[in-house]
Structures are given as structure tokens and as C-alpha cells.
Scaffold this motif. Structure first.
Motif, PDB file in Angstrom:
ATOM      1  N   ALA A  66      -0.530   3.747   1.243  1.00  0.00           N
ATOM      2  CA  ALA A  66      -0.081   5.129   1.412  1.00  0.00           C
ATOM      3  C   ALA A  66       0.192   5.425   2.890  1.00  0.00           C
ATOM      4  O   ALA A  66       1.163   6.095   3.224  1.00  0.00           O
ATOM      5  N   LYS A 110      -1.955  12.214  -5.531  1.00  0.00           N
ATOM      6  CA  LYS A 110      -3.368  12.031  -5.182  1.00  0.00           C
ATOM      7  C   LYS A 110      -4.233  13.200  -5.658  1.00  0.00           C
ATOM      8  O   LYS A 110      -5.404  13.022  -5.974  1.00  0.00           O
ATOM      9  N   ILE A 158      -5.463   0.718  -1.288  1.00  0.00           N
ATOM     10  CA  ILE A 158      -4.504   1.682  -1.841  1.00  0.00           C
ATOM     11  C   ILE A 158      -4.136   2.691  -0.747  1.00  0.00           C
ATOM     12  O   ILE A 158      -2.970   3.043  -0.554  1.00  0.00           O
ATOM     13  N   LYS A 168       8.310   9.764  -0.272  1.00  0.00           N
ATOM     14  CA  LYS A 168       7.179   9.040  -0.845  1.00  0.00           C
ATOM     15  C   LYS A 168       5.860   9.653  -0.374  1.00  0.00           C
ATOM     16  O   LYS A 168       4.932   9.817  -1.167  1.00  0.00           O
ATOM     17  N   SER A 173      -2.247   5.612  -9.142  1.00  0.00           N
ATOM     18  CA  SER A 173      -1.652   4.571  -9.978  1.00  0.00           C
ATOM     19  C   SER A 173      -0.594   5.181 -10.900  1.00  0.00           C
ATOM     20  O   SER A 173      -0.594   6.375 -11.164  1.00  0.00           O
ATOM     21  N   CYS A 214       3.678  -3.213 -11.335  1.00  0.00           N
ATOM     22  CA  CYS A 214       3.034  -1.984 -11.805  1.00  0.00           C
ATOM     23  C   CYS A 214       2.188  -1.300 -10.733  1.00  0.00           C
ATOM     24  O   CYS A 214       1.400  -0.410 -11.031  1.00  0.00           O
ATOM     25  N   ARG A 215       2.333  -1.767  -9.502  1.00  0.00           N
ATOM     26  CA  ARG A 215       1.606  -1.122  -8.404  1.00  0.00           C
ATOM     27  C   ARG A 215       2.604  -0.730  -7.322  1.00  0.00           C
ATOM     28  O   ARG A 215       3.635  -1.376  -7.158  1.00  0.00           O
ATOM     29  N   LEU A 216       2.248   0.318  -6.569  1.00  0.00           N
ATOM     30  CA  LEU A 216       3.113   0.748  -5.480  1.00  0.00           C
ATOM     31  C   LEU A 216       2.999  -0.241  -4.323  1.00  0.00           C
ATOM     32  O   LEU A 216       1.913  -0.463  -3.799  1.00  0.00           O
ATOM     33  N   LEU A 267       3.216  11.081  -2.919  1.00  0.00           N
ATOM     34  CA  LEU A 267       1.872  10.490  -2.964  1.00  0.00           C
ATOM     35  C   LEU A 267       0.793  11.558  -2.757  1.00  0.00           C
ATOM     36  O   LEU A 267      -0.252  11.523  -3.411  1.00  0.00           O
ATOM     37  N   MET A 312       8.409   6.255  -7.829  1.00  0.00           N
ATOM     38  CA  MET A 312       7.844   6.229  -6.473  1.00  0.00           C
ATOM     39  C   MET A 312       8.443   5.118  -5.604  1.00  0.00           C
ATOM     40  O   MET A 312       8.492   5.238  -4.386  1.00  0.00           O
ATOM     41  N   GLU A 340      -7.380   0.474 -12.579  1.00  0.00           N
ATOM     42  CA  GLU A 340      -7.071  -0.154 -11.291  1.00  0.00           C
ATOM     43  C   GLU A 340      -8.349  -0.653 -10.626  1.00  0.00           C
ATOM     44  O   GLU A 340      -9.280   0.099 -10.406  1.00  0.00           O
ATOM     45  N   TYR A 388      -3.720  -6.282 -14.769  1.00  0.00           N
ATOM     46  CA  TYR A 388      -3.329  -4.872 -14.617  1.00  0.00           C
ATOM     47  C   TYR A 388      -1.996  -4.548 -15.289  1.00  0.00           C
ATOM     48  O   TYR A 388      -1.858  -3.539 -15.972  1.00  0.00           O
TER      49      TYR A 388
END
Lengths: 93, 186
Positions: free
Chosen positions: B123, A60, B119, A52, A67, B60-62, A56, A44, B112, B91
Motif C-alpha cells: 500500500a 481498508k 500488505i 489506488k 484483500s 488474486c493479490r494486489l 485502498l 485495483m 489471507e 490463496y
């Protein structure tokens, strides 16, 4: 969507949503490779903005938290995080 | 520079990053994951993110790609202590509890903890209108020392160090005594 295919034995449609920097994602990829499972992954963090957004939106549907890693098997089973036992069961390994 | 030279340079930078993280963790009463290759892989990813984004976003997170979208997930993240406390690891599992560091407990996937609104902001690429607060904790109350729902303040009975957080730290960052030496101060 910028998915990368990895060759191996056909265990159904195995897709994983990953980050190139995430160690748990790397462990998931390694686990599938060690078990010779064919899969495709999407890093990602390597996608452009448009890709992206699309990835996403897809992720989702399976995992509200978006995650990584998220493993989706046969468009029916979703495993969030590197949970080796659950992946084994979903793929009959 | 030759390919091998670039590789060697990278290795040295990862090694230096790892040693710095380890030293800072120890100084603050924290523990890095005892699996050294694992911790070094994360150290390398933190370097990658520093280069990519200009700050060490959680590997480990976007990332939202902008500091203001990622403030809470810049390593060490806002959720580290609570996750180490509850799950024995943060995490990404760079930081672990004493139990895990001593090999008395295994690391398992950590759910998470980051609020959905943040989050969602990543996005969308835009900040939420107001930063989310747990319902029971109004932002002004903690700051004003008022109200029964304010964040608790903990006092180290050994050195007097005070901190406002949900639970006392595992180890006092000042004098290094353990959590059980703290009392609720406020």
C-alpha cells in the motif's frame, strides 16, 4: 475513483473491490451479473497511483487485509471473498 | 496478424503455461485445481502479470509493482503449502490438496495469510524496515540450528530428503512418498 458501473436491478448500493486478474473476483462479478444485480466495481490493479491510494484507503475501512474481492452493500455490510451464500443474504437474492 | 490470429496465439500460450504448471506440480508432488477452465484462467492471469510486472505475481493479490515488494507472493507463493495443508487450496486455489484434486473436498475461500506488514508495504510502496518474523521464530535461530524455537527439520525416511519448514510436505518432492513417511529430524 475509477469505478465501473454495471446495470441491473437495484438491490441497494453494491460496490466491489476487485482485481482484473483474480478468478474469485471474476466469479463475484459473474454471480452478480447472473442475478441481474446493479453494482459498481473498482479493479485495483488498473488504477493509477493516486487513484489506488484513495481506493485502498476506502477499502481498508472495510477490510483491514485489503484483500479482493471485497463486497460492500449499502455502506454497512462487508463480505470478504467470494461467499455466495453471504452475498445472497445481504442482497436478499 | 489478424485478430483471430492474435487470439489463437494467446490460447496457445495459455495452454503451454497450463501444461508447464501441471507438469511441474506433478513433479513436485503438488496438484493443480482439477477444474481445468479455472486453472487455465489463473494460468492466463499469471501470463498477464508476467507481462505487466516482469514476474508472476499472485493473480488474486494486489501487486506492489516491484519485485522486492512482491517476493513472497510470486507464484508459487510462500504461503502455498501452509494454505493447501490447512484449507485444501492456496490463496487463489491454483494449487490444491490431494483430497480436493480427487474431488473429496470442495474449495472454499482461503483467508489471507500474508503478514499485515507486507500488505502495508504494498500500500505504501516501500519495504518494511525489517521483514516480519513470527514472534516465536527469531531469524538467527533457524539458521544456527540452535534453540528450541528453531524451524523443525523433517526427514524423508525413504530417500533421506531433508527440509526445514513447519510441517513435512504432502508428498516427498524427491521420491514421491506421502507425508506420513517423514520423521522429525531436528
Amino acid at each position: 475513483m475509477g469505478a465501473t458501473k454495471v446495470d441491473g436491478n437495484d438491490k441497494g448500493k453494491v460496490r466491489i473491490f476487485t482485481l482484473s486478474t483474480c478468478i474469485w473476483c471474476k466469479k463475484t462479478k459473474e454471480f452478480l451479473a447472473q442475478n441481474n444485480v446493479a453494482y459498481e466495481y473498482v479493479d485495483m490493479d488498473k488504477l493509477d497511483s493516486e487513484e489506488k491510494d484513495a481506493a485502498l484507503a476506502e477499502l481498508k475501512k472495510w477490510n483491514e487485509k485489503c484483500s479482493m474481492p471485497t463486497v460492500v452493500v449499502n455502506d454497512s455490510v462487508c463480505i470478504v471473498g467470494f461467499k455466495e451464500q453471504e452475498i445472497r443474504e445481504a442482497l436478499s437474492l | 496478424m489478424s485478430g483471430a490470429g492474435v487470439e489463437g496465439d494467446r490460447e496457445r500460450r495459455v495452454e503451454a503455461k497450463y501444461e508447464k504448471l501441471k507438469k511441474e506440480a506433478a513433479a513436485g508432488g503438488y496438484f493443480l485445481n482439477p477444474d481445468e477452465p479455472f486453472a487455465k484462467d489463473l494460468a492466463e492471469s499469471l501470463l498477464v502479470n508476467e507481462e505487466r510486472y516482469g514476474y508472476a505475481a499472485c493473480p488474486c493479490r494486489l501487486s506492489g509493482g516491484r519485485r522486492e515488494l512482491d517476493l513472497d507472493i510470486i507464484c508459487p507463493c510462500d504461503y502455498r503449502d501452509a494454505d493447501v495443508e490447512e484449507h485444501g487450496a492456496c490463496y487463489c486455489a491454483l494449487y490444491v490438496s490431494g483430497e480436493v484434486a480427487r474431488g473429496e473436498r470442495e474449495v472454499e475461500p482461503v483467508p489471507e495469510r500474508r503478514p499485515d506488514a507486507l500488505i502495508e508495504a504494498v500500500a505504501k510502496g516501500e519495504l518494511p524496515v525489517a521483514a516480519p518474523q513470527p514472534a516465536e521464530r527469531a531469524p538467527s535461530q533457524g539458521a544456527a540450528f540452535g534453540g528450541s524455537s528453531a524451524i523443525p527439520v523433517w526427514r524423508c525416511k525413504v530417500c533421506g530428503y531433508l527440509c526445514a519448514r513447519d510441517n513435512p510436505p504432502g508428498v516427498c518432492p524427491i521420491c514421491k512418498v506421502t507425508k506420513d513417511r517423514f520423521e522429525r529430524f531436528y
